[in-house]
Design an enzyme around this catalytic site. Structure first.
Site, PDB file in Angstrom:
ATOM      1  N   GLY A  36       0.841  -1.192   0.000  1.00  0.00           N
ATOM      2  CA  GLY A  36       0.000   0.000   0.000  1.00  0.00           C
ATOM      3  C   GLY A  36       0.871   1.236   0.000  1.00  0.00           C
ATOM      4  O   GLY A  36       2.096   1.159   0.118  1.00  0.00           O
ATOM      5  N   LEU A  37       0.239   2.365  -0.129  1.00  0.00           N
ATOM      6  CA  LEU A  37       0.960   3.632  -0.170  1.00  0.00           C
ATOM      7  C   LEU A  37       1.662   3.929   1.151  1.00  0.00           C
ATOM      8  O   LEU A  37       1.276   3.403   2.209  1.00  0.00           O
ATOM      9  CB  LEU A  37      -0.009   4.773  -0.484  1.00  0.00           C
ATOM     10  CG  LEU A  37      -0.649   4.792  -1.876  1.00  0.00           C
ATOM     11  CD1 LEU A  37      -1.747   5.841  -1.915  1.00  0.00           C
ATOM     12  CD2 LEU A  37       0.397   5.069  -2.945  1.00  0.00           C
ATOM     13  N   SER A  38       2.662   4.775   1.096  1.00  0.00           N
ATOM     14  CA  SER A  38       3.286   5.269   2.311  1.00  0.00           C
ATOM     15  C   SER A  38       2.226   5.989   3.148  1.00  0.00           C
ATOM     16  O   SER A  38       1.457   6.801   2.626  1.00  0.00           O
ATOM     17  CB  SER A  38       4.416   6.245   1.964  1.00  0.00           C
ATOM     18  OG  SER A  38       5.003   6.775   3.124  1.00  0.00           O
ATOM     19  N   GLY A  39       2.148   5.659   4.423  1.00  0.00           N
ATOM     20  CA  GLY A  39       1.153   6.272   5.284  1.00  0.00           C
ATOM     21  C   GLY A  39      -0.157   5.526   5.363  1.00  0.00           C
ATOM     22  O   GLY A  39      -1.066   5.928   6.100  1.00  0.00           O
ATOM     23  N   SER A  40      -0.262   4.427   4.621  1.00  0.00           N
ATOM     24  CA  SER A  40      -1.516   3.665   4.636  1.00  0.00           C
ATOM     25  C   SER A  40      -1.667   2.843   5.911  1.00  0.00           C
ATOM     26  O   SER A  40      -2.779   2.420   6.261  1.00  0.00           O
ATOM     27  CB  SER A  40      -1.599   2.744   3.410  1.00  0.00           C
ATOM     28  OG  SER A  40      -0.536   1.805   3.412  1.00  0.00           O
ATOM     29  N   GLY A  41      -0.554   2.583   6.593  1.00  0.00           N
ATOM     30  CA  GLY A  41      -0.615   1.818   7.836  1.00  0.00           C
ATOM     31  C   GLY A  41      -0.046   0.424   7.744  1.00  0.00           C
ATOM     32  O   GLY A  41      -0.306  -0.415   8.608  1.00  0.00           O
ATOM     33  N   LYS A  42       0.748   0.162   6.726  1.00  0.00           N
ATOM     34  CA  LYS A  42       1.295  -1.194   6.510  1.00  0.00           C
ATOM     35  C   LYS A  42       2.105  -1.687   7.698  1.00  0.00           C
ATOM     36  O   LYS A  42       1.884  -2.791   8.201  1.00  0.00           O
ATOM     37  CB  LYS A  42       2.188  -1.216   5.257  1.00  0.00           C
ATOM     38  CG  LYS A  42       1.494  -0.905   3.962  1.00  0.00           C
ATOM     39  CD  LYS A  42       2.455  -0.972   2.792  1.00  0.00           C
ATOM     40  CE  LYS A  42       3.632  -0.025   2.914  1.00  0.00           C
ATOM     41  NZ  LYS A  42       3.243   1.394   3.018  1.00  0.00           N
ATOM     42  N   SER A  43       3.067  -0.881   8.133  1.00  0.00           N
ATOM     43  CA  SER A  43       3.953  -1.311   9.219  1.00  0.00           C
ATOM     44  C   SER A  43       3.187  -1.476  10.525  1.00  0.00           C
ATOM     45  O   SER A  43       3.387  -2.457  11.259  1.00  0.00           O
ATOM     46  CB  SER A  43       5.093  -0.309   9.409  1.00  0.00           C
ATOM     47  OG  SER A  43       5.947  -0.299   8.286  1.00  0.00           O
ATOM     48  N   SER A 110       6.075  -1.794  -2.243  1.00  0.00           N
ATOM     49  CA  SER A 110       6.129  -2.723  -3.392  1.00  0.00           C
ATOM     50  C   SER A 110       5.142  -2.288  -4.475  1.00  0.00           C
ATOM     51  O   SER A 110       4.133  -2.950  -4.692  1.00  0.00           O
ATOM     52  CB  SER A 110       5.885  -4.167  -2.954  1.00  0.00           C
ATOM     53  OG  SER A 110       4.726  -4.327  -2.169  1.00  0.00           O
TER      54      SER A 110
END
Length: 201
Positions: A36-43, A110
């Site tokens: 997902g985009l940066s800031g989407s909450g992946k981490s 990615s």
């Protein structure tokens, strides 16, 4: 300079098999690929899922995009070729984690479908669970937890996904969570539920 000839390299089978590790751990081993985009909450989401599984006595580990670029991939930039190599390396590392009997969560933008599918091809069915962390660009940019969108808008960062570089959404991910509408707790519950339905945990 080291030789690049790999004809003389032979795979060495381990004395402990993956099947034995999985049996001892009491669960399958696989990759949870958060994209997902940066800031989407992946981490945040990958770590929350890992914590939940760990508390349920599962063997887990998180490979985070920024953390990996501090070490293994510190020599790579953000051009399309460098991004491709970044994901290729992570795919190979993830495959080793799966062989070790662990559930590995990867939190990487990615951005390219082809690269994600290349990682999927390294693994067997149900060993690669693609999780699209869906969140609009406007919300991600409003959050901007690392100040990266502001830098991208000002020209300090080039080739930034969503601004000056593309993000290709998954066509048929195994799981979709929307972090605009769902809380982290709701998203974790949904993801773990899918894993249980598949008989993986």
């Amino acid at each position: 300079m080291a030789s690049t000839d790999t004809n003389h390299i032979v795979w060495h089978d381990a004395s402990v098999s993956r099947t034995e590790r999985n049996r001892k751990n009491g669960h399958e081993s696989f990759v949870l690929w958060f994209t997902g985009l940066s800031g989407s909450g992946k981490s945040t989401l990958a770590n929350a899922v890992s914590r939940k599984l760990f508390e349920d006595n599962k063997q887990t580990y998180v490979l985070d995009g920024d953390n990996v670029r501090h070490g293994l991939n510190q020599d790579l930039g953000f051009s399309p070729d460098a991004r491709q190599e970044n994901i290729r390396r992570i795919g190979e590392v993830s495959k080793l984690f799966v062989d070790s009997g662990q559930i590995v969560s990867t939190a990487f933008i990615s951005p390219y479908k082809e690269d994600r599918e290349q990682v999927r091809s390294l693994l067997a069915d149900d060993e690669f669970i693609e999780i699209h962390v869906d969140c609009s660009l406007s919300i991600c940019e409003d959050r901007d937890p690392k100040g990266l969108y502001a830098k991208a808008r000002s020209g300090e960062i080039s080739s930034f996904t969503g601004i000056s570089a593309p993000y290709e959404e998954p066509d048929e991910p195994e799981v979709v969570v929307n972090t605009e509408d769902q809380s982290i707790e709701e998203a974790v519950h949904h993801i773990v539920g899918v894993l249980q339905q598949k008989g993986l945990v």
